[in-house]
Design an enzyme around this catalytic site. Structure first.
Site, PDB file in Angstrom:
ATOM      1  N   HIS A 123       6.121   3.523   1.955  1.00 21.48           N
ATOM      2  CA  HIS A 123       6.611   4.708   0.754  1.00 21.48           C
ATOM      3  C   HIS A 123       7.784   5.615   1.413  1.00 21.48           C
ATOM      4  O   HIS A 123       7.683   5.457   2.544  1.00 21.48           O
ATOM      5  CB  HIS A 123       5.526   5.528   0.281  1.00 21.48           C
ATOM      6  CG  HIS A 123       5.710   6.459  -0.875  1.00 21.48           C
ATOM      7  ND1 HIS A 123       6.584   7.723  -0.624  1.00 21.48           N
ATOM      8  CD2 HIS A 123       5.404   6.174  -2.207  1.00 21.48           C
ATOM      9  CE1 HIS A 123       6.611   8.219  -1.905  1.00 21.48           C
ATOM     10  NE2 HIS A 123       5.754   7.385  -2.846  1.00 21.48           N
ATOM     11  N   ASP A 200      -0.161   7.140   6.933  1.00 19.32           N
ATOM     12  CA  ASP A 200      -0.068   7.675   5.348  1.00 19.32           C
ATOM     13  C   ASP A 200      -1.492   6.972   4.774  1.00 19.32           C
ATOM     14  O   ASP A 200      -1.576   6.026   4.516  1.00 19.32           O
ATOM     15  CB  ASP A 200       1.123   6.945   4.798  1.00 19.32           C
ATOM     16  CG  ASP A 200       1.351   7.465   3.368  1.00 19.32           C
ATOM     17  OD1 ASP A 200       0.188   7.761   2.782  1.00 19.32           O
ATOM     18  OD2 ASP A 200       2.233   6.830   2.707  1.00 19.32           O
ATOM     19  N   GLN A 203      -2.989   6.019  -0.379  1.00 19.73           N
ATOM     20  CA  GLN A 203      -3.464   4.929  -1.185  1.00 19.73           C
ATOM     21  C   GLN A 203      -4.924   4.745  -0.731  1.00 19.73           C
ATOM     22  O   GLN A 203      -5.545   3.755  -1.510  1.00 19.73           O
ATOM     23  CB  GLN A 203      -2.787   3.870  -1.274  1.00 19.73           C
ATOM     24  CG  GLN A 203      -1.248   4.181  -1.889  1.00 19.73           C
ATOM     25  CD  GLN A 203      -1.401   4.478  -3.384  1.00 19.73           C
ATOM     26  OE1 GLN A 203      -2.262   4.049  -3.886  1.00 19.73           O
ATOM     27  NE2 GLN A 203      -0.521   5.490  -3.840  1.00 19.73           N
ATOM     28  N   LYS A 226      -4.227  12.243  -5.459  1.00 20.84           N
ATOM     29  CA  LYS A 226      -4.475  10.715  -5.660  1.00 20.84           C
ATOM     30  C   LYS A 226      -6.002  10.385  -5.715  1.00 20.84           C
ATOM     31  O   LYS A 226      -6.495   9.318  -5.705  1.00 20.84           O
ATOM     32  CB  LYS A 226      -3.762  10.013  -4.399  1.00 20.84           C
ATOM     33  CG  LYS A 226      -2.573  10.232  -4.167  1.00 20.84           C
ATOM     34  CD  LYS A 226      -1.592   9.477  -4.682  1.00 20.84           C
ATOM     35  CE  LYS A 226      -0.163   9.361  -4.395  1.00 20.84           C
ATOM     36  NZ  LYS A 226       0.759   8.568  -5.280  1.00 20.84           N
ATOM     37  N   CYS A 366       9.096   4.138  -5.119  1.00 24.61           N
ATOM     38  CA  CYS A 366       9.391   4.680  -3.825  1.00 24.61           C
ATOM     39  C   CYS A 366       9.405   3.936  -2.576  1.00 24.61           C
ATOM     40  O   CYS A 366       9.045   4.298  -1.325  1.00 24.61           O
ATOM     41  CB  CYS A 366       8.591   6.001  -3.666  1.00 24.61           C
ATOM     42  SG  CYS A 366       9.123   7.267  -4.835  1.00 24.61           S
TER      43      CYS A 366
END
Length: 412
Positions: A123, A200, A203, A226, A366
């Site tokens: 991303h 990251d 997700q 999220k 993104c």
């Protein structure tokens, strides 16, 4: 519909809405998950009974608010299995967390000629901070490519990560491909080369049991929105010994130990990185989101999402004219499905689905370098959560077939 899932859905009033005279089917969970009533009530309860600034006043409300706020830090520590609550920094979101690392640890440790390694699927939030850092410092930015199954190519990672590598930044789960990356193996490669790994987790959090110690992550970033929490709150986990050596990211109130005319000294971590009034209400909402996830049970939540993908993916693959992105092995992917329909622009397909009350994402997500690698400008993405049902999945699949037939007839 399963009774337990109905009870879960009842906790999300927005799911009762109509969109274009059709029942809402929300399949944009990878962008933002919906908030359960329990989270909203927890934030409202704080505003109505505890609202005050934290780490400031000696009055009762201020002490209550501070105690409540700091208890959330402890909750987050337990949720991601960190060693200490001092390793938990509250931020405005995953993007803010990643920028914090790049602009403190990165600025402090990257020199000309050093290497920063990212994956091609990142991303922009986990690419741009490192890209700009490399440009400022005259360092080299290297990309781990995809393998033939459109997963992270671990063999390529072993070639790209060298003794010159100082930082590896990679998503635990791709927001486009849905693939689950081998974070522990990458962390071990990093540490073998005296580098750090920045993960990251946007997700992954709320879908998988995240254990930062088992992953051997040096930094781990995620957002509340999220994982069924509010917007504007995020977390940066960092190993305490690394955080202690890093300079502050922002300057202002409540992150100082002492200020004189000549200079200043900083509070210990994590307060050193939390200048100004924090998003107290957001932190309370984050606690509510963790409570919701733990009440459902992470194992149950993950299994339900996996069962839903097991149901959807073979059926959607049978629709002619669709191209899918990411691993085809269902067990190797999250609850994200990205695809394109031949002859129909992703935005047109998403608009047509919206007319049926089905909310999906269309665009480059993104992740433009990944789109370039895939040879497309954009895709359609459907992403599922614990409150989605097989009935909704069937309507989604039927709508895809109907839209395809409509556009085919229009083009004749």
């Amino acid at each position: 519909m399963d009774k337990n899932i109905k009870q879960i859905r009842d906790n999300f009033p927005i799911l009762k809405r109509k969109i274009n005279d059709s029942s809402l089917i929300y399949l944009d969970n990878a962008a933002t998950a919906q908030i359960p009533v329990s989270v909203s009530k927890k934030m409202m309860d704080f505003d109505e009974t505890y609202r005050a600034n934290v780490h400031r006043g000696v009055h009762t409300l201020g002490m209550w608010a501070t105690k409540y706020y700091e208890s959330v830090r402890e909750k987050v520590k337990d949720f991601i299995h960190a060693k200490s609550e001092r390793e938990i920094v509250f931020t405005s979101g995953c993007t803010d967390s990643l920028n914090l690392v790049a602009n403190t640890y990165g600025e402090q440790n990257i020199q000309a000629g050093d290497e920063i390694v990212v994956s091609i699927m990142e991303h922009h939030s986990n690419l741009l901070p490192w890209q700009q850092l490399a440009m400022r410092k005259h360092a080299k930015l290297k990309f781990i490519e995809l393998d033939q199954e459109q997963k992270l190519d671990l063999a390529d990672a072993k070639k790209k990560i060298t003794p010159k590598t100082k930082i590896i930044a990679v998503a635990q789960v791709s927001n486009v491909l849905g693939c689950i990356n081998p974070i522990k193996e990458l962390a071990q490669l990093a540490h073998q080369n005296n580098a750090v790994i920045v993960v990251d987790g946007a997700q992954a959090i709320g879908h998988f049991d995240v254990n930062v110690q088992e992953l051997e992550a040096d930094f781990y970033a995620f957002s509340g929105h999220k994982m069924f929490g509010p917007d504007g709150i995020g977390v940066l986990y960092g190993r305490k010994k690394l955080l202690e050596k890093m300079p502050p990211y922002r300057l202002g109130g409540e992150m100082i130990a002492n200020v004189t005319r000549e200079g200043a000294t900083w509070d210990p971590v994590p307060q050193k990185f939390e200048a100004g009034t924090p998003n107290i209400e957001g932190a309370i909402g984050l606690e509510g989101a963790i409570d919701f996830i733990e009440h459902v049970g992470l194992d149950k939540l993950r299994q339900y999402e996996q069962d839903l993908i097991d149901y959807v993916f073979p059926k959607i693959q049978k629709i002619a004219g669709l191209t899918f992105y990411g691993p085809q092995n269902i067990s190797e992917r999250s609850s994200v499905i990205s695809f394109n329909m031949q002859g129909i622009h992703p935005h047109d397909l998403a608009t047509a689905l919206d007319l049926e009350g089905i909310e999906v994402r269309a665009g480059h997500h993104c992740a433009q370098p990944l789109m370039e690698t895939l040879g497309v400008e954009s895709t359609v993405r459907a992403s599922f959560a614990i409150y989605n049902t097989q009935e909704e999945a069937d309507k989604f699949l039927s709508a895809l077939v109907e839209i395809k037939e409509f556009f085919q007839n229009e083009l004749r």
